[in-house]
Design a protein around this motif. Structure first.
Motif, PDB file in Angstrom:
ATOM      1  N   MET A 182       7.703  -6.831 -35.847  1.00  0.00           N
ATOM      2  CA  MET A 182       6.261  -6.843 -35.754  1.00  0.00           C
ATOM      3  C   MET A 182       5.632  -7.387 -37.032  1.00  0.00           C
ATOM      4  SD  MET A 182       5.407  -5.823 -32.734  1.00  0.00           S
ATOM      5  CE  MET A 182       3.726  -5.330 -32.855  1.00  0.00           C
ATOM      6  N   ASP A 183       6.180  -7.012 -38.176  1.00  0.00           N
ATOM      7  CA  ASP A 183       5.624  -7.502 -39.435  1.00  0.00           C
ATOM      8  C   ASP A 183       5.744  -9.015 -39.539  1.00  0.00           C
ATOM      9  OD1 ASP A 183       4.813  -5.019 -40.341  1.00  0.00           O
ATOM     10  OD2 ASP A 183       6.719  -4.618 -41.342  1.00  0.00           O
ATOM     11  N   ASP A 184       6.856  -9.560 -39.048  1.00  0.00           N
ATOM     12  CA  ASP A 184       7.034 -11.012 -39.087  1.00  0.00           C
ATOM     13  C   ASP A 184       5.973 -11.720 -38.247  1.00  0.00           C
ATOM     14  OD1 ASP A 184       9.212 -10.774 -40.744  1.00  0.00           O
ATOM     15  OD2 ASP A 184      10.672 -10.894 -39.112  1.00  0.00           O
ATOM     16  N   VAL A 185       5.659 -11.158 -37.095  1.00  0.00           N
ATOM     17  CA  VAL A 185       4.638 -11.768 -36.229  1.00  0.00           C
ATOM     18  C   VAL A 185       3.273 -11.689 -36.896  1.00  0.00           C
ATOM     19  CG1 VAL A 185       3.458 -11.590 -33.998  1.00  0.00           C
ATOM     20  CG2 VAL A 185       5.939 -11.350 -34.104  1.00  0.00           C
TER      21      VAL A 185
ATOM     22  N   ASN B  95       2.661 -12.015 -39.889  1.00  0.00           N
ATOM     23  CA  ASN B  95       2.615 -13.002 -40.960  1.00  0.00           C
ATOM     24  C   ASN B  95       2.497 -14.435 -40.460  1.00  0.00           C
ATOM     25  OD1 ASN B  95       2.796 -11.107 -43.043  1.00  0.00           O
ATOM     26  ND2 ASN B  95       5.022 -11.036 -42.865  1.00  0.00           N
ATOM     27  N   VAL B  96       2.461 -14.624 -39.149  1.00  0.00           N
ATOM     28  CA  VAL B  96       2.294 -15.973 -38.590  1.00  0.00           C
ATOM     29  C   VAL B  96       0.854 -16.424 -38.851  1.00  0.00           C
ATOM     30  CG1 VAL B  96       2.295 -17.337 -36.470  1.00  0.00           C
ATOM     31  CG2 VAL B  96       4.110 -15.675 -36.870  1.00  0.00           C
ATOM     32  N   TYR B  97       0.715 -17.589 -39.430  1.00  0.00           N
ATOM     33  CA  TYR B  97      -0.587 -18.119 -39.841  1.00  0.00           C
ATOM     34  C   TYR B  97      -1.359 -18.674 -38.642  1.00  0.00           C
ATOM     35  CZ  TYR B  97      -3.968 -21.231 -42.036  1.00  0.00           C
ATOM     36  OH  TYR B  97      -5.113 -21.874 -42.403  1.00  0.00           O
ATOM     37  N   VAL B  98      -2.643 -18.343 -38.588  1.00  0.00           N
ATOM     38  CA  VAL B  98      -3.551 -18.890 -37.578  1.00  0.00           C
ATOM     39  C   VAL B  98      -4.696 -19.567 -38.316  1.00  0.00           C
ATOM     40  CG1 VAL B  98      -4.963 -18.408 -35.558  1.00  0.00           C
ATOM     41  CG2 VAL B  98      -2.944 -17.009 -36.010  1.00  0.00           C
ATOM     42  N   ASP B  99      -4.769 -20.884 -38.190  1.00  0.00           N
ATOM     43  CA  ASP B  99      -5.805 -21.651 -38.868  1.00  0.00           C
ATOM     44  C   ASP B  99      -7.176 -21.355 -38.252  1.00  0.00           C
ATOM     45  OD1 ASP B  99      -6.161 -23.978 -40.839  1.00  0.00           O
ATOM     46  OD2 ASP B  99      -7.302 -24.643 -39.074  1.00  0.00           O
TER      47      ASP B  99
ATOM     48  N   LYS C  84      -3.065 -12.348 -30.662  1.00  0.00           N
ATOM     49  CA  LYS C  84      -1.774 -11.715 -30.926  1.00  0.00           C
ATOM     50  C   LYS C  84      -0.642 -12.375 -30.154  1.00  0.00           C
ATOM     51  CE  LYS C  84      -3.456  -7.119 -32.150  1.00  0.00           C
ATOM     52  NZ  LYS C  84      -3.447  -5.686 -31.782  1.00  0.00           N
ATOM     53  N   LEU C  85      -0.878 -12.679 -28.894  1.00  0.00           N
ATOM     54  CA  LEU C  85       0.162 -13.311 -28.086  1.00  0.00           C
ATOM     55  C   LEU C  85       0.465 -14.719 -28.581  1.00  0.00           C
ATOM     56  CD1 LEU C  85       2.133 -13.172 -25.772  1.00  0.00           C
ATOM     57  CD2 LEU C  85       0.269 -13.766 -24.205  1.00  0.00           C
ATOM     58  N   SER C  86      -0.541 -15.445 -29.023  1.00  0.00           N
ATOM     59  CA  SER C  86      -0.324 -16.788 -29.575  1.00  0.00           C
ATOM     60  C   SER C  86       0.563 -16.730 -30.807  1.00  0.00           C
ATOM     61  CB  SER C  86      -1.657 -17.442 -29.931  1.00  0.00           C
ATOM     62  OG  SER C  86      -2.452 -17.615 -28.784  1.00  0.00           O
ATOM     63  N   ARG C  87       0.333 -15.754 -31.657  1.00  0.00           N
ATOM     64  CA  ARG C  87       1.182 -15.585 -32.846  1.00  0.00           C
ATOM     65  C   ARG C  87       2.608 -15.236 -32.455  1.00  0.00           C
ATOM     66  NH1 ARG C  87      -1.586 -12.128 -37.565  1.00  0.00           N
ATOM     67  NH2 ARG C  87      -1.368 -10.518 -36.010  1.00  0.00           N
ATOM     68  N   ALA C  88       2.759 -14.362 -31.474  1.00  0.00           N
ATOM     69  CA  ALA C  88       4.105 -13.978 -31.035  1.00  0.00           C
ATOM     70  C   ALA C  88       4.845 -15.174 -30.443  1.00  0.00           C
ATOM     71  CB  ALA C  88       4.017 -12.846 -30.009  1.00  0.00           C
ATOM     72  N   LEU C  89       4.164 -15.993 -29.665  1.00  0.00           N
ATOM     73  CA  LEU C  89       4.802 -17.170 -29.081  1.00  0.00           C
ATOM     74  C   LEU C  89       5.228 -18.164 -30.162  1.00  0.00           C
ATOM     75  CD1 LEU C  89       2.559 -17.749 -25.936  1.00  0.00           C
ATOM     76  CD2 LEU C  89       4.910 -16.878 -26.000  1.00  0.00           C
ATOM     77  N   ALA C  90       4.383 -18.337 -31.164  1.00  0.00           N
ATOM     78  CA  ALA C  90       4.743 -19.225 -32.276  1.00  0.00           C
ATOM     79  C   ALA C  90       5.975 -18.692 -32.994  1.00  0.00           C
ATOM     80  CB  ALA C  90       3.574 -19.360 -33.253  1.00  0.00           C
ATOM     81  N   TYR C  91       5.999 -17.402 -33.230  1.00  0.00           N
ATOM     82  CA  TYR C  91       7.146 -16.789 -33.904  1.00  0.00           C
ATOM     83  C   TYR C  91       8.423 -16.966 -33.078  1.00  0.00           C
ATOM     84  CZ  TYR C  91      10.194 -13.301 -35.937  1.00  0.00           C
ATOM     85  OH  TYR C  91      11.262 -12.671 -36.517  1.00  0.00           O
ATOM     86  N   LEU C  92       8.330 -16.735 -31.784  1.00  0.00           N
ATOM     87  CA  LEU C  92       9.505 -16.886 -30.919  1.00  0.00           C
ATOM     88  C   LEU C  92       9.987 -18.330 -30.857  1.00  0.00           C
ATOM     89  CD1 LEU C  92       8.540 -14.487 -27.992  1.00  0.00           C
ATOM     90  CD2 LEU C  92      10.328 -14.145 -29.725  1.00  0.00           C
ATOM     91  N   ASP C  93       9.065 -19.247 -31.125  1.00  0.00           N
ATOM     92  CA  ASP C  93       9.430 -20.662 -31.146  1.00  0.00           C
ATOM     93  C   ASP C  93       9.939 -21.098 -32.525  1.00  0.00           C
ATOM     94  OD1 ASP C  93       9.712 -22.938 -29.538  1.00  0.00           O
ATOM     95  OD2 ASP C  93       7.827 -23.790 -30.264  1.00  0.00           O
TER      96      ASP C  93
ATOM     97  N   ARG D 277       8.326 -20.805 -35.525  1.00  0.00           N
ATOM     98  CA  ARG D 277       7.323 -21.304 -36.462  1.00  0.00           C
ATOM     99  C   ARG D 277       6.593 -20.153 -37.135  1.00  0.00           C
ATOM    100  NH1 ARG D 277       3.890 -22.949 -33.224  1.00  0.00           N
ATOM    101  NH2 ARG D 277       5.100 -23.066 -31.318  1.00  0.00           N
ATOM    102  N   ASP D 278       6.017 -20.435 -38.298  1.00  0.00           N
ATOM    103  CA  ASP D 278       5.209 -19.428 -38.989  1.00  0.00           C
ATOM    104  C   ASP D 278       3.728 -19.803 -38.942  1.00  0.00           C
ATOM    105  OD1 ASP D 278       5.246 -21.561 -40.711  1.00  0.00           O
ATOM    106  OD2 ASP D 278       5.715 -20.373 -42.506  1.00  0.00           O
ATOM    107  N   TYR D 279       3.360 -20.597 -37.952  1.00  0.00           N
ATOM    108  CA  TYR D 279       1.964 -21.000 -37.739  1.00  0.00           C
ATOM    109  C   TYR D 279       1.748 -21.208 -36.240  1.00  0.00           C
ATOM    110  CZ  TYR D 279       4.269 -25.512 -37.464  1.00  0.00           C
ATOM    111  OH  TYR D 279       5.115 -26.527 -37.118  1.00  0.00           O
TER     112      TYR D 279
END
Length: 74
Positions: free
Chosen positions: A1-4, A6-10, A44-53, A55-57
């Motif tokens: 959860m902490d990793d998600v 930290n995913v950057y959202v511009d 939140k879901l957009s960040r999780a999808l990026a993380y699963l792919d 990426r950190d953004y």
């Protein structure tokens, strides 16, 4: 959860999320409006999808992929 978290959202992606929410809420063909939590879920879901792919953004494509599941009411 902490990793998600930290995913950057511009800011431009945040603006894209909000414009999608505004468009759905103002569309007369939509009979049930989105809740105030819909943009939060989409974010939140957009960040999780990026993380699963791997990426950190977040990309706009992550938001597109998250729109239906994040806003589904049924």
């Amino acid at each position: 959860m902490d990793d998600v978290r930290n995913v950057y959202v511009d800011d431009s992606v945040l603006g894209y999320i909000m414009s999608l929410i505004r468009e759905v809420r103002s569309n007369p063909r939509v009979q049930v409006t989105l809740s105030t939590r819909a943009p939060i879920s989409l974010f939140k879901l957009s960040r999780a999808l990026a993380y699963l792919d791997g990426r950190d953004y977040v990309l706009p494509d992550d938001v597109k992929a998250a729109v239906y599941p994040a806003s589904c009411i049924g």
